[in-house]
Write a protein that holds these residues in place. Structure first.
Motif: not given
Length: 336
Positions: A80-81, A83-84, A115, A177-179, A181
């Motif tokens: 997962g991210s 940044r969370t 995160g 999430g992002g890239y 994830t």
């Protein structure tokens, strides 16, 4: 420099006879490994070509040492991210899931960062979790492991880190999430689809009413599926969940009667927690014949400190066997 392969093999054998431990099979693997390394050196590689191989090997070796005494513990990797934020519902859901998983004596593996990763480690606690950290210029490893450094391995390379995530876990839970994830999801699903890693619960977890994985699944179905880039059965390799209880239920159901499988010389071996009765074995074999497997036969019992496993085997006659294995596992787990 000696460049005679026959003499090299003898020198390696002499070295292993002096220093190696373990079985003859293990010594042969070590011999092949050392031989490959020296032969590579004879190809005159540049230092920058050797460094990532050496670093990757060290990272894998360190992670294996970290997990060695937890070999028989059930482990869940959480992605997962980074940044969370702490006050986000997804962060709280990850903490809740990890807390509940730890109550079932499941260990948690995360990327060891902030995160979602920190949430997973905090929920389970550092004594029940592990971190596979990554050296990045903009991301620090979680402070969760400050007093448990033996539960943290830091990697420079993605390939050795992702190998460890999938090698050590029996289930995967992915938060939005992002890239990074997305990379972890698609490598995992592609590896399951192609048989490079064993099938396992692959849960995409979102908060109640969340749209992230709903839209992801919609895109997979409407784009990859309808355009025939994946088979319809490939959608069986992951599950969408919207609560920690639902995610745990998917994982527990997968391992209700089934324990593990392995493939050896085109033979499939199921290790089950139950011994099938005649009716159950007949039902499984009816499925096997339709899906280009031979009939399953009972092989033996295996005894472990956690209990007894019953081994069944059949011949695989289909190159697209992974989805069939997934369906067979569902049949076994639905037995009463």
């Amino acid at each position: 420099m000696i460049t005679d392969k026959q003499h090299l093999e003898k020198d390696i054998s002499d070295l292993l006879n002096k220093y190696a431990t373990g079985t003859l099979d293990k010594q042969q693997l070590l011999k092949d490994f050392i031989l490959s390394t020296v032969l590579y050196n004879w190809e005159d590689p540049e230092p920058e070509e050797i460094i990532p191989l050496k670093e990757g090997l060290d990272e894998i070796r360190n992670s294996i040492a970290m997990f060695k005494k937890f070999k028989y513990n059930f482990k869940i990797s959480i992605f997962g991210s980074a940044r969370t934020p702490i006050d986000d519902d997804l962060y709280k859901l990850t903490v809740e899931f990890s807390q509940k998983a730890a109550q079932y004596d499941f260990k948690i593996i995360t990327g060891g960062g902030p995160g979602i990763m920190a949430a997973g480690n905090i929920g389970a606690g550092p004594e029940n979790s592990f971190g596979l950290g990554l050296k990045l210029p903009f991301e620090n490893n979680s402070e969760v492991f400050d007093n448990h450094p033996h539960h943290l391995t830091v990697f420079k390379h993605f390939y050795s880190r992702k190998l460890t995530f999938y090698r050590e876990s029996q289930a995967i839970v992915v938060m939005p999430g992002g890239y990074g994830t997305m990379d972890e999801i698609f490598q995992g699903l592609a590896s399951i689809q192609t048989g490079k890693i064993n099938i396992r619960p692959f849960v995409l977890l979102d908060k109640p009413g969340g749209q992230f994985w709903y839209k992801f699944n919609e895109w997979v179905e409407e784009t990859l599926g309808k355009d025939k880039y994946i088979d319809e059965d490939d959608l069986r390799f992951y599950s969408l969940c919207y609560s920690s209880d639902d995610a745990l239920a998917v994982i527990k159901q997968f391992y209700k009667h089934f324990f593990s499988y392995f493939i050896l010389d085109n033979r499939l071996f199921f290790q089950l927690k139950i011994k099938l009765n005649d009716q159950q074995l007949s039902e499984l074999n009816n499925f096997a014949i339709v899906h280009n497997f031979s009939e399953f036969c009972y092989i033996r019992e295996r005894y472990f400190n956690f209990g007894t496993l019953h081994v069944y085997s059949c011949q695989i006659n289909d190159s697209h066997y992974c989805t069939s294995i997934r369906k067979a596992i569902d049949i076994i787990n639905n037995f009463q």
